[in-house]
Design a protein around this motif. Structure first.
Motif, short mmCIF file in Angstrom:
data_model
loop_
_atom_site.label_atom_id
_atom_site.label_comp_id
_atom_site.label_asym_id
_atom_site.label_seq_id
_atom_site.Cartn_x
_atom_site.Cartn_y
_atom_site.Cartn_z
N MET A 1 -57.20 25.53 7.95
CA MET A 1 -56.06 24.83 7.42
C MET A 1 -56.57 23.75 6.47
O MET A 1 -57.32 22.88 6.88
N TYR A 3 -54.36 21.89 4.17
CA TYR A 3 -53.38 20.81 4.03
C TYR A 3 -52.91 20.33 5.39
O TYR A 3 -52.84 21.08 6.35
N LYS A 4 -52.56 19.05 5.44
CA LYS A 4 -52.00 18.45 6.65
C LYS A 4 -50.48 18.57 6.61
O LYS A 4 -49.89 18.72 5.54
N LYS A 5 -49.87 18.49 7.80
CA LYS A 5 -48.41 18.64 7.89
C LYS A 5 -47.67 17.69 6.95
O LYS A 5 -46.74 18.09 6.26
N ILE A 8 -47.64 18.79 3.38
CA ILE A 8 -46.73 19.92 3.19
C ILE A 8 -45.28 19.43 3.16
O ILE A 8 -44.48 19.88 2.34
N PHE A 33 -47.58 26.43 10.32
CA PHE A 33 -48.73 27.05 9.65
C PHE A 33 -48.89 28.50 10.10
O PHE A 33 -48.81 28.80 11.29
N LYS A 34 -49.11 29.40 9.14
CA LYS A 34 -49.35 30.82 9.41
C LYS A 34 -50.79 31.15 9.00
O LYS A 34 -51.10 31.30 7.82
N SER A 35 -51.66 31.24 10.00
CA SER A 35 -53.08 31.51 9.73
C SER A 35 -53.30 32.98 9.38
O SER A 35 -52.45 33.83 9.68
N PRO A 67 -53.38 32.30 3.96
CA PRO A 67 -52.79 31.29 4.84
C PRO A 67 -51.67 30.53 4.10
O PRO A 67 -51.80 30.23 2.91
N TYR A 68 -50.59 30.27 4.81
CA TYR A 68 -49.47 29.56 4.19
C TYR A 68 -48.66 28.81 5.23
O TYR A 68 -48.86 28.95 6.42
N TRP A 69 -47.75 28.00 4.74
CA TRP A 69 -46.85 27.21 5.56
C TRP A 69 -45.42 27.68 5.33
O TRP A 69 -45.06 28.05 4.22
N ASP A 92 -51.41 27.47 1.60
CA ASP A 92 -52.36 26.52 2.15
C ASP A 92 -53.62 26.46 1.29
O ASP A 92 -54.42 25.55 1.43
#
Length: 122
Positions: A1, A3-5, A8, A33-35, A67-69, A92
């Motif tokens: 990951m 970026y931090k929450k 985002i 977060f979707k790893s 990876p994305y949010w 991400d």
């Protein structure tokens, strides 16, 4: 990951402001977060269950995983639309939003030369 929450959340709020989509700002914004590993696991389950469309090859789908949010928003309170949520997807890898959807539409997101986000119908 990468970026931090909170980063985002800040990107999501800017995106929503830029594209002009109103949302209920009284509710807390909680990105998910979707790893890559999680997405691979879900893809494997889809393939094993026989739900992967025939025109999509498993190996091809794996190559497209990044990876994305996901950031969920409710529409504005005054809209009075029941169960109508907005889902914004943010990479991400580069912190850029790339897709937004709700039950009636899905749109790609791009950025103009001034750094302002806008939507394009898919």
């Amino acid at each position: 990951m990468i970026y931090k929450k909170q980063e985002i959340v800040d990107i999501a709020i800017k995106t929503m402001k830029d594209i002009g989509w109103g949302y209920n700002s009284n509710l807390e914004i909680e990105p998910i977060f979707k790893s890559i590993d999680e997405q691979l696991e879900n893809l494997k389950k889809i393939e094993e269950a026989g739900f992967l469309p025939k025109e999509i090859k498993y190996e091809q789908a794996v190559k497209n995983i990044k990876p994305y949010w996901i950031v969920g928003f409710d529409f504005e309170e005054e809209s009075q639309i029941e169960n109508n949520h907005i889902f914004l997807e943010i990479s991400d890898l580069n912190g850029e939003p790339f897709f937004i959807k709700h039950k009636q539409s899905g749109m790609k997101i791009q950025k103009n030369n001034e750094g302002k986000y806008f939507t394009i119908l898919e």
